[in-house]
Design an enzyme around this catalytic site. Structure first.
Site, mmCIF file in Angstrom:
data_model
loop_
_atom_site.group_PDB
_atom_site.id
_atom_site.type_symbol
_atom_site.label_atom_id
_atom_site.label_comp_id
_atom_site.label_asym_id
_atom_site.label_seq_id
_atom_site.Cartn_x
_atom_site.Cartn_y
_atom_site.Cartn_z
ATOM 1 N N TYR A 153 0.869 -1.179 0.000
ATOM 2 C CA TYR A 153 0.000 0.000 0.000
ATOM 3 C C TYR A 153 0.902 1.223 0.000
ATOM 4 O O TYR A 153 1.741 1.382 0.888
ATOM 5 C CB TYR A 153 -0.918 0.037 1.235
ATOM 6 C CG TYR A 153 -1.730 1.304 1.261
ATOM 7 C CD1 TYR A 153 -2.877 1.429 0.470
ATOM 8 C CD2 TYR A 153 -1.324 2.406 2.002
ATOM 9 C CE1 TYR A 153 -3.597 2.610 0.437
ATOM 10 C CE2 TYR A 153 -2.040 3.591 1.979
ATOM 11 C CZ TYR A 153 -3.170 3.691 1.199
ATOM 12 O OH TYR A 153 -3.876 4.862 1.155
ATOM 13 N N ASP A 247 9.416 3.165 1.261
ATOM 14 C CA ASP A 247 8.242 3.934 1.674
ATOM 15 C C ASP A 247 8.075 3.726 3.178
ATOM 16 O O ASP A 247 7.500 2.739 3.624
ATOM 17 C CB ASP A 247 7.007 3.478 0.902
ATOM 18 C CG ASP A 247 5.741 4.220 1.342
ATOM 19 O OD1 ASP A 247 5.826 5.038 2.281
ATOM 20 O OD2 ASP A 247 4.677 3.977 0.752
ATOM 21 N N LYS A 276 2.937 10.337 7.832
ATOM 22 C CA LYS A 276 2.233 9.929 9.049
ATOM 23 C C LYS A 276 2.810 10.508 10.356
ATOM 24 O O LYS A 276 2.386 11.568 10.773
ATOM 25 C CB LYS A 276 2.123 8.406 9.087
ATOM 26 C CG LYS A 276 1.140 7.894 8.023
ATOM 27 C CD LYS A 276 0.607 6.516 8.316
ATOM 28 C CE LYS A 276 -0.628 6.212 7.484
ATOM 29 N NZ LYS A 276 -0.371 5.647 6.162
HETATM 30 C C1 LIG Z 1 -0.611 5.872 4.743
HETATM 31 C C2 LIG Z 1 0.442 5.483 3.773
HETATM 32 C C3 LIG Z 1 0.660 6.205 2.581
HETATM 33 C C4 LIG Z 1 -0.211 7.358 2.176
HETATM 34 O O1 LIG Z 1 -0.141 8.422 3.045
HETATM 35 P P1 LIG Z 1 -1.312 9.528 3.067
HETATM 36 O O2 LIG Z 1 -0.804 10.568 3.983
HETATM 37 O O3 LIG Z 1 -2.534 8.818 3.544
HETATM 38 O O4 LIG Z 1 -1.473 9.995 1.665
HETATM 39 C C5 LIG Z 1 1.704 5.823 1.777
HETATM 40 N N1 LIG Z 1 2.480 4.773 2.096
HETATM 41 C C6 LIG Z 1 2.299 4.058 3.220
HETATM 42 C C7 LIG Z 1 3.234 2.945 3.515
HETATM 43 C C8 LIG Z 1 1.263 4.370 4.083
HETATM 44 O O5 LIG Z 1 1.041 3.632 5.176
#
Ligand SMILES: *Cc1c(COP(=O)(O)O)cnc(C)c1O
Length: 430
Positions: A153, A247, A276
């Site tokens: 994700y 990521d 986050k």
């Molecule tokens: C939550 C998340 C995203 C997206 O972040 P948003 O601030 O919701 O756009 C991207 N990558 C990972 C691994 C995430 O957990």
């Protein structure tokens, strides 16, 4: 103004106009109404208090309303709430970039600020692709595809969606609309590494980068992989000269027990996305950090070689001030020790659940403890049971998990664990 026939039928009427995320509003139970937050608790409109087990999508590393973060936000709002970053810079953004740059190995790293994790991923993808374009004599490249992983994700915008698990129900509706990428299993064995290696080798002329969430694919429902899998992925990237994007939007800032997940594998990503937890659960902000190696081809006499991106609110001073205050807290308070203590408690309390009939497996790492059931959990039923017990825990698919703030007390964490232990038997009976 509606003609009568266009007027909403009574069954479409809802108490308010908010369109809720990932929610079938016709059948969903009403959302709980939160009035205020404090420490690790949510205070509801009806006066009840819930201990928060998931820290608002894993962002509240220092708990809610941390006074240092609130103070930084208020003081920045009084001085300069916002200014564009085109042609202008300001101290909060400069300071934050200088502090995030060393989060990857090497000197001369660059930090690009944006508003959300999804955009940080979009920027990482554009950086990777343009890196190869800038390196080619005619400024063009065939290296515009990405290898991603099953259960991945990376966000909800289109580029980010294209590197999510393609069979995931979250984005399945958009399949025809998305770019085709190359989702692969995470290589955990020599054999899997060999086939991953072959896969990358055969497509390396098309590949800009490989993108992975180090150690835990959190949004998929806490899917864990080993540090050695990350080393295998890095080895293949280096062998075929493909960029590696970490990521760390979910795993960054202590969640896995180290400041960043990739550090446990001792690998060196070329690009890292953070978001986050960056502002300690206060304001939306994200960053894409690139090593000097990625940046160098952008540093040129040619205007077209510049990175073509610039969100309106990038580097928002209030958000940067919050992030700087959050990083101060990581420096001055024993956050990683707190995470280590949380991990010990989670292991003690949750790992025995692996013996239960309905439990598939239990994994704990850092401030994440996940109980994977054999079947999908009835989420709304589970959530209302948790709320009755005074805790906020929201399973994802087949997984009941805790990802609390690092400042949680032993007693509060104990209560969260009690609730999970109780519910595992109850959920199993559903
Ligand atoms: C939550 C998340 C995203 C997206 O972040 P948003 O601030 O919701 O756009 C991207 N990558 C990972 C691994 C995430 O957990």
């Amino acid at each position: 103004m509606n003609r009568d026939s266009d007027a909403p039928k009574p069954e479409f009427r809802l108490p308010h106009s908010l369109w809720r995320p990932y929610c079938q509003m016709k059948t969903a139970s009403p959302p709980i109404e939160v009035e205020s937050t404090n420490g690790v608790t949510l205070r509801l409109k009806d006066g009840r208090e819930l201990i928060d087990g998931i820290s608002s999508w894993w962002t509240a590393c220092h708990g809610y309303n941390h006074p240092k973060i609130v103070e930084a936000i208020v003081s920045q709002a009084q001085t300069m709430p916002h200014v564009m970053l085109g042609g202008i810079v300001h101290d909060q953004a400069i300071r934050l970039a200088d502090r995030l740059a060393p989060c990857l190995e090497g000197d001369g790293n660059r930090v690009f600020l944006s508003d959300s994790g999804s955009v940080a991923v979009e920027v990482a993808m554009k950086m990777a692709m343009q890196h190869w374009a800038n390196r080619s004599p005619n400024g063009k490249t065939s290296r515009n595809k990405f290898v991603s992983f099953q259960n991945a994700y990376h966000g909800d915008t289109t580029g980010a969606m294209s590197v999510c698990d393609p069979d995931d129900s979250m984005h399945a509706n958009f399949k025809g609309f998305l770019l085709d990428q190359f989702p692969q299993p995470i290589p955990e064995t020599d054999e899997q590494e060999a086939s991953f290696d072959l896969f990358v080798e055969q497509r390396k002329d098309q590949l800009a980068a490989v993108i992975i969430e180090p150690l835990i694919q959190m949004a998929a429902g806490m899917r864990f992989h080993s540090a050695s899998a990350l080393q295998r992925i890095e080895r293949v990237c280096r062998k075929h000269d493909v960029l590696l994007i970490a990521d760390e939007v979910a795993t960054g800032f202590g969640r896995t027990g180290t400041m960043f997940g990739y550090q446990q594998a001792e690998i060196a990503p070329d690009i890292m996305c953070v978001g986050k937890g960056l502002t300690g659960c206060s304001v939306g902000l994200a960053a894409t950090i690139a090593t000097a190696k990625v940046y160098v081809p952008f540093h040129s006499e040619r205007w077209e070689a510049a990175l073509m991106h610039g969100p309106t609110f990038m580097g928002n001073p209030i958000a940067c001030a919050a992030a700087n205050a959050s990083l101060d807290l990581f420096e001055t308070e024993p956050r990683l020790e707190q995470v280590a203590a949380i991990e010990r408690t989670l292991r003690d309390r949750l790992e025995p659940l692996a013996e239960c009939d309905d439990v598939n497996s239990v994994h704990c790492l850092g401030a994440v403890g996940a109980v994977r059931m054999k079947d999908e959990v009835n989420v709304s039923k589970a959530v209302s049971g948790f709320v009755e017990q005074g805790v906020w825990i929201r399973p994802i698919r087949d997984t009941i998990y805790l990802a609390p703030a690092f400042t949680i007390s032993h007693a509060q964490l104990g209560k969260l664990c009690d609730s999970v232990v109780q519910s595992v038997s109850r959920v199993g009976a559903v």
